[in-house]
Structures are given as C-alpha cells and as structure tokens.
Design a protein around this motif. Sequence first.
Motif, PDB file in Angstrom:
ATOM      1  N   ASN A   1      10.307  -4.055  -8.713  1.00  0.00           N
ATOM      2  CA  ASN A   1       9.610  -4.198  -9.990  1.00  0.00           C
ATOM      3  C   ASN A   1       9.041  -2.877 -10.527  1.00  0.00           C
ATOM      4  N   LEU A   2       9.401  -1.779  -9.888  1.00  0.00           N
ATOM      5  CA  LEU A   2       8.909  -0.492 -10.388  1.00  0.00           C
ATOM      6  C   LEU A   2       9.868   0.059 -11.437  1.00  0.00           C
ATOM      7  N   PRO A   3       9.337   0.657 -12.516  1.00  0.00           N
ATOM      8  CA  PRO A   3      10.224   1.360 -13.441  1.00  0.00           C
ATOM      9  C   PRO A   3      10.799   2.597 -12.762  1.00  0.00           C
ATOM     10  N   TRP A   4      11.930   3.089 -13.275  1.00  0.00           N
ATOM     11  CA  TRP A   4      12.635   4.202 -12.625  1.00  0.00           C
ATOM     12  C   TRP A   4      11.710   5.423 -12.424  1.00  0.00           C
ATOM     13  N   HIS A   5      10.829   5.684 -13.398  1.00  0.00           N
ATOM     14  CA  HIS A   5       9.993   6.891 -13.252  1.00  0.00           C
ATOM     15  C   HIS A   5       8.980   6.744 -12.108  1.00  0.00           C
ATOM     16  N   GLU A   6       8.762   5.530 -11.624  1.00  0.00           N
ATOM     17  CA  GLU A   6       7.908   5.365 -10.437  1.00  0.00           C
ATOM     18  C   GLU A   6       8.751   5.152  -9.167  1.00  0.00           C
ATOM     19  N   PHE A   7       9.964   4.674  -9.366  1.00  0.00           N
ATOM     20  CA  PHE A   7      10.875   4.408  -8.236  1.00  0.00           C
ATOM     21  C   PHE A   7      11.451   5.726  -7.708  1.00  0.00           C
ATOM     22  N   GLN A   8      11.872   6.574  -8.642  1.00  0.00           N
ATOM     23  CA  GLN A   8      12.556   7.816  -8.243  1.00  0.00           C
ATOM     24  C   GLN A   8      11.690   8.713  -7.343  1.00  0.00           C
TER      25      GLN A   8
ATOM     26  N   PRO B   1       0.784  -1.235   0.000  1.00  0.00           N
ATOM     27  CA  PRO B   1       0.000   0.000   0.000  1.00  0.00           C
ATOM     28  C   PRO B   1       0.817   1.287   0.000  1.00  0.00           C
ATOM     29  N   PHE B   2       2.125   1.241   0.221  1.00  0.00           N
ATOM     30  CA  PHE B   2       2.872   2.499   0.391  1.00  0.00           C
ATOM     31  C   PHE B   2       3.922   2.716  -0.692  1.00  0.00           C
ATOM     32  N   THR B   3       3.621   2.237  -1.891  1.00  0.00           N
ATOM     33  CA  THR B   3       4.588   2.395  -2.974  1.00  0.00           C
ATOM     34  C   THR B   3       4.161   3.483  -3.968  1.00  0.00           C
ATOM     35  N   THR B   4       3.362   4.441  -3.483  1.00  0.00           N
ATOM     36  CA  THR B   4       3.165   5.672  -4.264  1.00  0.00           C
ATOM     37  C   THR B   4       3.685   6.823  -3.394  1.00  0.00           C
ATOM     38  N   PRO B   5       4.153   7.909  -4.026  1.00  0.00           N
ATOM     39  CA  PRO B   5       4.758   9.006  -3.243  1.00  0.00           C
ATOM     40  C   PRO B   5       3.803   9.583  -2.204  1.00  0.00           C
ATOM     41  N   GLU B   6       2.527   9.734  -2.567  1.00  0.00           N
ATOM     42  CA  GLU B   6       1.582  10.357  -1.632  1.00  0.00           C
ATOM     43  C   GLU B   6       1.423   9.487  -0.387  1.00  0.00           C
ATOM     44  N   LYS B   7       1.224   8.194  -0.615  1.00  0.00           N
ATOM     45  CA  LYS B   7       1.003   7.290   0.527  1.00  0.00           C
ATOM     46  C   LYS B   7       2.282   7.137   1.359  1.00  0.00           C
ATOM     47  N   LEU B   8       3.427   7.047   0.680  1.00  0.00           N
ATOM     48  CA  LEU B   8       4.686   6.936   1.423  1.00  0.00           C
ATOM     49  C   LEU B   8       4.907   8.189   2.273  1.00  0.00           C
TER      50      LEU B   8
ATOM     51  N   LEU C   1       9.674   7.918  -5.132  1.00  0.00           N
ATOM     52  CA  LEU C   1       9.714   7.373  -3.760  1.00  0.00           C
ATOM     53  C   LEU C   1      11.019   7.799  -3.067  1.00  0.00           C
ATOM     54  N   LEU C   2      12.111   7.862  -3.863  1.00  0.00           N
ATOM     55  CA  LEU C   2      13.394   8.300  -3.290  1.00  0.00           C
ATOM     56  C   LEU C   2      13.322   9.777  -2.893  1.00  0.00           C
ATOM     57  N   GLU C   3      12.616  10.564  -3.726  1.00  0.00           N
ATOM     58  CA  GLU C   3      12.449  11.994  -3.395  1.00  0.00           C
ATOM     59  C   GLU C   3      11.746  12.138  -2.048  1.00  0.00           C
ATOM     60  N   VAL C   4      10.693  11.333  -1.867  1.00  0.00           N
ATOM     61  CA  VAL C   4       9.951  11.392  -0.599  1.00  0.00           C
ATOM     62  C   VAL C   4      10.874  10.962   0.543  1.00  0.00           C
TER      63      VAL C   4
ATOM     64  N   ARG D   1       2.628  10.033   3.623  1.00  0.00           N
ATOM     65  CA  ARG D   1       1.763   9.987   4.819  1.00  0.00           C
ATOM     66  C   ARG D   1       2.335   9.017   5.853  1.00  0.00           C
ATOM     67  N   LEU D   2       2.864   7.893   5.383  1.00  0.00           N
ATOM     68  CA  LEU D   2       3.462   6.925   6.323  1.00  0.00           C
ATOM     69  C   LEU D   2       4.682   7.539   7.028  1.00  0.00           C
ATOM     70  N   LEU D   3       5.549   8.185   6.251  1.00  0.00           N
ATOM     71  CA  LEU D   3       6.771   8.730   6.858  1.00  0.00           C
ATOM     72  C   LEU D   3       6.460   9.907   7.786  1.00  0.00           C
ATOM     73  N   ALA D   4       5.423  10.676   7.447  1.00  0.00           N
ATOM     74  CA  ALA D   4       5.026  11.781   8.344  1.00  0.00           C
ATOM     75  C   ALA D   4       4.571  11.204   9.681  1.00  0.00           C
ATOM     76  N   ALA D   5       3.787  10.136   9.621  1.00  0.00           N
ATOM     77  CA  ALA D   5       3.299   9.522  10.871  1.00  0.00           C
ATOM     78  C   ALA D   5       4.466   8.926  11.666  1.00  0.00           C
TER      79      ALA D   5
END
Length: 379
Positions: free
Chosen positions: A238-245, A208-215, A247-250, A217-221
């Motif tokens: 298994n994420l392509p770089w444009h979806e992986f990166q 559930p936490f592999t999108t930037p928005e959800k990640l 998450l790294l920004e977050v 919220r998890l990290l804020a908590a």
Amino acid sequence: MVDVLSRCSQLVYKKAIKPALFKKPPDYVHETMIQYAQHRELLRLSRILHFMWAYDNPAVLAQKIGSVSFANPIGLSAGLDKNAQLPPICQRIGFGFSTVGSISAEPCAGNPKPWFYRLPKSQALVVNAGLPNDGAARVGAQLDKLSLGITATFPIVASIARTNSARACSEEAAILDYCISAKRLNAVAGVRALEINISCPNTYGGEPFTTPEKLSRLLAALRATHSTKPLWIKMPINLPWHEFQPLLEVACRYNVQAVTIGNLNKNRGEIPSGELPSQVKGNLSGRPTQALSNALIAKTYLHYNDRLTIIGVGGVFNAHDAYQKIRLGASLVELITGLIYEGPQLIGQINRDLVSLLQKDGLSSIGEAIGLDAQAAAQ
Ligand SMILES: Cc1cc2nc3c(=O)[nH]c(=O)nc-3n(C[C@H](O)[C@H](O)[C@H](O)COP(=O)(O)O)c2cc1C
C-alpha cells in the motif's frame, strides 16, 4: 491422462468440496486442514494425489536463484503453514518451494478469533490472524526434523516477524526479536532463505520497519547475526512508489537477495458494500491484492532487476495470473488464496499451463519470460 484427472478433481473441489467447506467457519476449516494435512494416512494417500495432480516438472520450469535450485516457480506464501507442518504435503501436490511462518522469537497466540472471513464474490479473504505461531525454538526444531527428509530437493523459506505482543513493540525489542529468530532459523540446514516480514499489518504497533531509516537499522542488526542464508524482504503493497523505492535502495545496500511483493491489502475501499461488514477486522488477500502487487513488481523490475530477485505474490488463481507476474518481473510466484478457492490440484495445473504459455510465446524457459512486459506496464 494426468491433465484429465486434475480437471476432474477441480470440478469435484468446486462443485462439492468447496461448497461444503465454505459452510463451515473459515477458522475451523483452517485448523482442521492443518491437522489432517500432517496425518500419516493422508501423507500416504498424498502419494496417489501426487500421481493425480502434480506435474513432472520439466526443465523449462526450473531455475537456480543464487545457489538454490527450484524445480518450478510456484511456492506457498507465508501464513498458511505457520508452524512448518505442511512442507511434505506441499511437495506432493506439486509446489516448487514453500514459505513457512511467519515465525517470531516468542510463541504467540495471535489475535482474538475469528482470524479469517471469506469474500467469495471478490475472490478474497479478510485476514486478522496477528502472527500466531509456536515461536522460533519450536518451529526451528520442527524444521530440523523435516531437514532430514525432504528439504534436500524442496526449498523451504522461513518467514520471520516480530512477536506480536506489547513487549516487542519498541524498536530495540523488535529488532532483538527478529535477530533471535534469524539466528535460530539460520541454523536449520533445510532453510534456504530467511524472509523478513516487515509488512504484517494486523499487529501491536503496526508496521515498524517500513521507513528507510528503521529498515536500515533492522538490516544492520540482522547482518551482525552473521546469517549465512540469503535474506528476502516481504514488502507492503500500500505504499506509493516514492515511499516504496527508498526501501528497495536500503535492501540493495544490505545485499538483500529478493523482495517478495507483497503482503495483504489494507485498503478495503474496493470491496462492494454489503460483502464486508464493518465489524470484520483485518486486511485483504486474493484478487484485491493483484493490481497493486503487479504494478510494484513491474516498477521494481525496471529499476532493480540487476540487483534484486522478485517473488510475485497476490491474487494468483491460475497460470495466466502467475505468468503475468513472471512477465512483469517475478522470478518466482507464491499464493495462498488461490489454493483455497480453486483447490489443491491448482498447483500442478498452473505448472502444466505455464509450459503451454511459454511454448505459445516461443520461449524455452521461465528465465526468458521474466520482465518481458515490465516496460509496457510501468508506463
Ligand atoms: C490465511 C493467511 C495468513 C497470512 N499470514 C501471513 C503471515 O503470517 N506472514 C506473511 O508474510 N504474510 C501472510 N499472509 C499474506 C500472504 O502471504 C500473501 O502475501 C497474501 O495473502 C497475498 O497472496 P494471495 O492473494 O495468494 O493470498 C497471509 C495470508 C493469508 C490468506
């Protein structure tokens, strides 16, 4: 002398012990191994094993990451030692650190068995355990006990996941679940980092936490729990770089110290037909994770080496595999499947051979090797 003993042990493991173990169901071997590994007699025997296998970590293998000292870069990856029962034996056989868990707020029995399936031709396992563990309260107490002993010299990382149950499926419940575990494990003196597992694929509700928005919220908590331990994130591969990166920004925004790259491979397409029956559920460890993990390590290093430490995981069976991950950008390297296929003497062997590889390249420390091949690999 130690090298000879270790090579002999490897031969015995591969020619006699492994064939015998591989005749038994993998779930049975895993359970029995955990029971034996804590046995007092075996711990006594492991002093001899330490003499036979472990490598006296020389200074070239040592690193300091944040405030934590690692005697060598090779660690046990999350999942083999779910209830923190193995750190003493892990230290004896030469690991530089150990990741325990994944641990969830509630105890969890995991998925219906079987949890594991071997793919020897592919040097892989199929894993469908579904996060079985005794829960943060009990594993925390077990870690408190260990903290009195070995953990001053042996870093332990606690991997945290959300409880694998329908109850913890909603985002709100899942975040609360992570925070309960984080608070409990943050209180354990010997735990040096909390690894947030956002990428366990075999669970209720998926990842559930592999999108930037959800990640975010998890990290804020998690930040609001005022944890004093560094946070690491266990990344999906298994994420392509444009979806992986993103998450790294977050991760950078929330001061995450390290990313562990990465978890199991969900794509079973590369396994030769006939080796993996379709009714076997789960995702792949070992060799089939190697290329995906290596490509993400190199890219992450190129873009984030000034902000994130990288822990490289996936398909490490010898020192060359570990060194490759280091030269692509990993500061530390973890493994599980290599240990099962090659035997427990592997850890000392990797460390010994890493020193030779560094010397051959004219390098005087692990630190000098990190990221040397990242540019070339990412092109
Ligand atoms: C038996 C087994 C259980 C695992 N359980 C977990 C887990 O609980 N949490 C986690 O983050 N990763 C888990 N993993 C994934 C490993 O930590 C690792 O990321 C993956 O297996 C790739 O490393 P390897 O090729 O060295 O096995 C598990 C892997 C195996 C083989």
